[in-house]
Motif scaffolding. Structure first.
Motif, PDB file in Angstrom:
ATOM      1  N   LEU A 196       0.690  -1.063  -0.272  1.00 27.32           N
ATOM      2  CA  LEU A 196       0.046   0.061   0.151  1.00 27.32           C
ATOM      3  C   LEU A 196       1.046   1.468  -0.132  1.00 27.32           C
ATOM      4  O   LEU A 196       1.573   1.532   0.968  1.00 27.32           O
ATOM      5  CB  LEU A 196      -0.816   0.002   1.139  1.00 27.32           C
ATOM      6  N   LEU A 197       0.697   1.975  -1.099  1.00 27.39           N
ATOM      7  CA  LEU A 197       1.774   3.415  -1.229  1.00 27.39           C
ATOM      8  C   LEU A 197       0.513   4.295  -0.719  1.00 27.39           C
ATOM      9  O   LEU A 197      -0.369   4.655  -1.569  1.00 27.39           O
ATOM     10  CB  LEU A 197       2.149   3.262  -2.824  1.00 27.39           C
ATOM     11  N   LEU A 198       0.990   5.099   0.245  1.00 26.15           N
ATOM     12  CA  LEU A 198       0.128   6.161   0.667  1.00 26.15           C
ATOM     13  C   LEU A 198       0.685   7.607   0.057  1.00 26.15           C
ATOM     14  O   LEU A 198       2.294   7.669   0.075  1.00 26.15           O
ATOM     15  CB  LEU A 198       0.217   6.291   2.179  1.00 26.15           C
ATOM     16  N   ILE A 199       0.071   8.131  -0.422  1.00 29.24           N
ATOM     17  CA  ILE A 199       0.527   9.560  -0.981  1.00 29.24           C
ATOM     18  C   ILE A 199      -0.468  10.596  -0.560  1.00 29.24           C
ATOM     19  O   ILE A 199      -1.345  10.745  -0.507  1.00 29.24           O
ATOM     20  CB  ILE A 199       0.294   9.565  -2.804  1.00 29.24           C
ATOM     21  N   ARG A 200       0.616  11.734   0.254  1.00 32.27           N
ATOM     22  CA  ARG A 200      -0.287  12.598   0.654  1.00 32.27           C
ATOM     23  C   ARG A 200      -0.688  13.706  -0.548  1.00 32.27           C
ATOM     24  O   ARG A 200       0.239  13.820  -1.422  1.00 32.27           O
ATOM     25  CB  ARG A 200       0.601  13.666   1.552  1.00 32.27           C
ATOM     26  N   HIS A 201      -1.612  14.527  -0.463  1.00 34.02           N
ATOM     27  CA  HIS A 201      -2.202  15.178  -1.594  1.00 34.02           C
ATOM     28  C   HIS A 201      -1.267  16.603  -1.681  1.00 34.02           C
ATOM     29  O   HIS A 201      -0.262  16.808  -0.986  1.00 34.02           O
ATOM     30  CB  HIS A 201      -3.591  15.979  -1.369  1.00 34.02           C
ATOM     31  N   ALA A 202      -1.233  17.309  -2.904  1.00 32.49           N
ATOM     32  CA  ALA A 202      -0.439  18.416  -3.197  1.00 32.49           C
ATOM     33  C   ALA A 202      -1.081  19.604  -2.172  1.00 32.49           C
ATOM     34  O   ALA A 202      -2.228  19.590  -1.521  1.00 32.49           O
ATOM     35  CB  ALA A 202      -0.497  18.747  -4.692  1.00 32.49           C
ATOM     36  N   GLN A 203      -0.379  20.799  -2.195  1.00 34.84           N
ATOM     37  CA  GLN A 203      -0.685  21.892  -1.530  1.00 34.84           C
ATOM     38  C   GLN A 203      -2.167  22.477  -1.634  1.00 34.84           C
ATOM     39  O   GLN A 203      -2.537  22.581  -2.884  1.00 34.84           O
ATOM     40  CB  GLN A 203       0.437  23.196  -1.957  1.00 34.84           C
ATOM     41  N   SER A 204      -2.814  22.640  -0.950  1.00 33.01           N
ATOM     42  CA  SER A 204      -4.323  23.110  -0.900  1.00 33.01           C
ATOM     43  C   SER A 204      -4.304  24.564  -0.645  1.00 33.01           C
ATOM     44  O   SER A 204      -3.258  25.187  -0.145  1.00 33.01           O
ATOM     45  CB  SER A 204      -5.166  22.386  -0.126  1.00 33.01           C
ATOM     46  N   GLY A 232       4.552  -0.701 -11.279  1.00 36.60           N
ATOM     47  CA  GLY A 232       4.039  -1.717 -10.721  1.00 36.60           C
ATOM     48  C   GLY A 232       2.573  -1.467 -10.020  1.00 36.60           C
ATOM     49  O   GLY A 232       2.040  -2.551  -9.177  1.00 36.60           O
ATOM     50  N   VAL A 233       2.412  -0.292  -9.678  1.00 35.28           N
ATOM     51  CA  VAL A 233       0.958   0.190  -9.244  1.00 35.28           C
ATOM     52  C   VAL A 233      -0.178  -0.321  -9.965  1.00 35.28           C
ATOM     53  O   VAL A 233      -0.253  -0.120 -11.252  1.00 35.28           O
ATOM     54  CB  VAL A 233       0.693   1.736  -9.089  1.00 35.28           C
ATOM     55  N   THR A 234      -1.140  -1.236  -9.292  1.00 33.77           N
ATOM     56  CA  THR A 234      -1.967  -2.032 -10.042  1.00 33.77           C
ATOM     57  C   THR A 234      -3.363  -1.217  -9.675  1.00 33.77           C
ATOM     58  O   THR A 234      -4.391  -1.328 -10.598  1.00 33.77           O
ATOM     59  CB  THR A 234      -2.150  -3.274  -9.612  1.00 33.77           C
ATOM     60  N   HIS A 235      -3.726  -0.469  -8.593  1.00 26.45           N
ATOM     61  CA  HIS A 235      -4.952  -0.080  -8.337  1.00 26.45           C
ATOM     62  C   HIS A 235      -4.850   1.239  -7.762  1.00 26.45           C
ATOM     63  O   HIS A 235      -3.547   1.571  -7.083  1.00 26.45           O
ATOM     64  CB  HIS A 235      -5.621  -0.994  -7.418  1.00 26.45           C
ATOM     65  N   LEU A 236      -5.534   2.116  -8.019  1.00 25.72           N
ATOM     66  CA  LEU A 236      -5.590   3.594  -7.274  1.00 25.72           C
ATOM     67  C   LEU A 236      -6.828   3.899  -6.496  1.00 25.72           C
ATOM     68  O   LEU A 236      -7.844   3.875  -7.126  1.00 25.72           O
ATOM     69  CB  LEU A 236      -5.269   4.729  -8.265  1.00 25.72           C
ATOM     70  N   HIS A 240      -8.113  -7.127  -2.304  1.00 24.48           N
ATOM     71  CA  HIS A 240      -6.907  -7.051  -3.147  1.00 24.48           C
ATOM     72  C   HIS A 240      -6.129  -8.461  -2.861  1.00 24.48           C
ATOM     73  O   HIS A 240      -6.124  -9.001  -1.558  1.00 24.48           O
ATOM     74  CB  HIS A 240      -5.960  -6.074  -3.136  1.00 24.48           C
ATOM     75  N   HIS A 241      -5.325  -8.853  -3.604  1.00 23.81           N
ATOM     76  CA  HIS A 241      -4.386 -10.161  -3.518  1.00 23.81           C
ATOM     77  C   HIS A 241      -3.110  -9.746  -3.182  1.00 23.81           C
ATOM     78  O   HIS A 241      -2.591  -8.529  -3.144  1.00 23.81           O
ATOM     79  CB  HIS A 241      -4.431 -10.910  -4.871  1.00 23.81           C
ATOM     80  N   ALA A 242      -2.260 -10.782  -2.641  1.00 26.05           N
ATOM     81  CA  ALA A 242      -0.848 -10.327  -2.112  1.00 26.05           C
ATOM     82  C   ALA A 242      -0.099  -9.843  -3.275  1.00 26.05           C
ATOM     83  O   ALA A 242       1.066  -8.992  -2.698  1.00 26.05           O
ATOM     84  CB  ALA A 242      -0.394 -11.831  -1.864  1.00 26.05           C
ATOM     85  N   GLN A 243      -0.277 -10.035  -4.313  1.00 27.57           N
ATOM     86  CA  GLN A 243       0.616  -9.470  -5.529  1.00 27.57           C
ATOM     87  C   GLN A 243       0.213  -8.014  -5.851  1.00 27.57           C
ATOM     88  O   GLN A 243       0.785  -7.415  -6.683  1.00 27.57           O
ATOM     89  CB  GLN A 243       0.558 -10.582  -6.631  1.00 27.57           C
ATOM     90  N   THR A 296       5.361  10.177   0.342  1.00 25.40           N
ATOM     91  CA  THR A 296       4.886   9.020   0.308  1.00 25.40           C
ATOM     92  C   THR A 296       5.312   7.989   1.362  1.00 25.40           C
ATOM     93  O   THR A 296       6.374   8.124   1.775  1.00 25.40           O
ATOM     94  CB  THR A 296       5.261   8.153  -1.326  1.00 25.40           C
ATOM     95  N   ALA A 297       4.502   7.023   1.624  1.00 27.40           N
ATOM     96  CA  ALA A 297       5.017   5.923   2.482  1.00 27.40           C
ATOM     97  C   ALA A 297       4.454   4.601   1.895  1.00 27.40           C
ATOM     98  O   ALA A 297       3.431   4.463   1.285  1.00 27.40           O
ATOM     99  CB  ALA A 297       4.497   6.185   3.989  1.00 27.40           C
ATOM    100  N   LEU A 298       5.363   3.475   2.082  1.00 29.08           N
ATOM    101  CA  LEU A 298       4.986   2.190   1.429  1.00 29.08           C
ATOM    102  C   LEU A 298       4.863   1.342   2.821  1.00 29.08           C
ATOM    103  O   LEU A 298       5.645   1.014   3.722  1.00 29.08           O
ATOM    104  CB  LEU A 298       6.088   1.654   0.726  1.00 29.08           C
ATOM    105  N   LEU A 299       3.545   0.668   2.803  1.00 30.68           N
ATOM    106  CA  LEU A 299       3.217  -0.268   3.821  1.00 30.68           C
ATOM    107  C   LEU A 299       3.142  -1.783   3.311  1.00 30.68           C
ATOM    108  O   LEU A 299       2.720  -1.727   2.090  1.00 30.68           O
ATOM    109  CB  LEU A 299       1.922  -0.150   4.648  1.00 30.68           C
ATOM    110  N   ASP A 300       3.676  -2.647   3.948  1.00 31.30           N
ATOM    111  CA  ASP A 300       3.498  -3.965   3.620  1.00 31.30           C
ATOM    112  C   ASP A 300       2.387  -4.651   4.452  1.00 31.30           C
ATOM    113  O   ASP A 300       2.385  -4.659   5.766  1.00 31.30           O
ATOM    114  CB  ASP A 300       4.794  -4.852   3.817  1.00 31.30           C
ATOM    115  N   LEU A 301       1.297  -5.145   3.864  1.00 29.26           N
ATOM    116  CA  LEU A 301       0.037  -5.748   4.427  1.00 29.26           C
ATOM    117  C   LEU A 301      -0.125  -7.037   4.220  1.00 29.26           C
ATOM    118  O   LEU A 301      -0.326  -7.415   3.318  1.00 29.26           O
ATOM    119  CB  LEU A 301      -1.161  -4.902   4.224  1.00 29.26           C
ATOM    120  N   PRO A 302       0.285  -7.850   5.239  1.00 32.89           N
ATOM    121  CA  PRO A 302       0.026  -9.034   5.140  1.00 32.89           C
ATOM    122  C   PRO A 302      -1.319  -9.772   4.822  1.00 32.89           C
ATOM    123  O   PRO A 302      -2.403  -8.980   5.278  1.00 32.89           O
ATOM    124  CB  PRO A 302       0.283  -9.974   6.215  1.00 32.89           C
ATOM    125  N   ALA A 303      -1.683 -10.533   4.096  1.00 33.05           N
ATOM    126  CA  ALA A 303      -3.110 -11.086   3.665  1.00 33.05           C
ATOM    127  C   ALA A 303      -3.971 -11.460   4.805  1.00 33.05           C
ATOM    128  O   ALA A 303      -5.301 -11.426   4.845  1.00 33.05           O
ATOM    129  CB  ALA A 303      -3.237 -11.623   2.498  1.00 33.05           C
TER     130      ALA A 303
END
Length: 214
Positions: free
Chosen positions: A3-11, A51-55, A154-157, A195-202
């Motif tokens: 899971l790639l977390l992305i903070r929004h741009a400047q508001s 490699g991002v498969t879903h947004l 979502h699946h592990a891949q 951004t931050a990248l999380l690894d989430l076990p299924a």
């Protein structure tokens, strides 16, 4: 899954935070500034999104506008996820207080992000804005719900990207790491488009924070 977390741009609220009249001048659901739009387009062009498969995106306007160029670059739909909004939801006055404000509907937000997919349970309705008490257990419960929803879908891949917000990104990180709920939780700082990248076990086990790019 990743899971790639992305903070929004400047508001537009971000640029007036230090003004003495901020409480009166802030908008409940502010759009991006011109700089924010340009930064979001540059991020979509330059960031390593391979490699991002879903947004997914929060339904707050600044997040939806940030997601638009990312969706265009990846040629992916941007799925609205109702509970990924910033602490407190949409209100007039200071954060966490005053009058609740209703969020946008599918038509109005799709004007900013044509790739937006509206949550099925909100078909024909606007988002209610999510106004809530300013209480850490509520934020933690909402973060846990979002993580559970994404794990279920979502699946592990899969490598999922979510455009969200500074404080709520921290809640997602703490929930993924199994951090106990406290009134003074540790803060994970993310600048605009950080951004931050999380690894989430299924299987729902405690996940890991692979990196945080402030």
């Amino acid at each position: 899954m990743k899971l790639l977390l992305i903070r929004h741009a400047q508001s537009q609220n971000n640029v007036i935070e230090d003004r003495p009249d901020y409480v009166q001048a802030r908008q409940p659901d502010p759009p991006l500034t011109a700089h924010g739009h340009a930064s979001a387009r540059q991020f979509a062009q330059d960031a390593d999104l391979g490699g991002v498969t879903h947004l997914y995106t929060s339904l707050m306007l600044r997040a939806v506008q940030t997601a638009a160029p990312i969706a265009a670059r990846l040629n992916l739909p941007a799925h609205g996820i109702e509970r990924a909004y910033e602490y407190g939801g949409l209100t007039t006055g200071p954060a966490g207080g005053f009058t609740p404000v209703t969020g946008g509907d599918h038509a109005s937000l799709s004007a900013h992000c044509p790739a937006l997919i509206w949550p099925a349970h909100l078909t024909g309705q606007p988002w209610d804005g999510g106004a809530e008490a300013w209480e850490e257990p509520l934020f933690h419960a909402r973060a846990t719900h979002v993580l559970t929803e994404l794990r279920t879908r979502h699946h592990a891949q899969d490598r999922v990207a979510l455009v969200t917000h500074h404080d709520f990104a921290g809640a997602l990180i703490r929930a993924a790491l199994g951090w106990p709920v406290t009134d003074t939780p540790p803060t994970f700082h993310l600048a605009h488009l950080g951004t931050a990248l999380l690894d989430l076990p299924a299987d729902g086990r405690v996940g890991g924070l692979e990196w945080l790019n402030r």
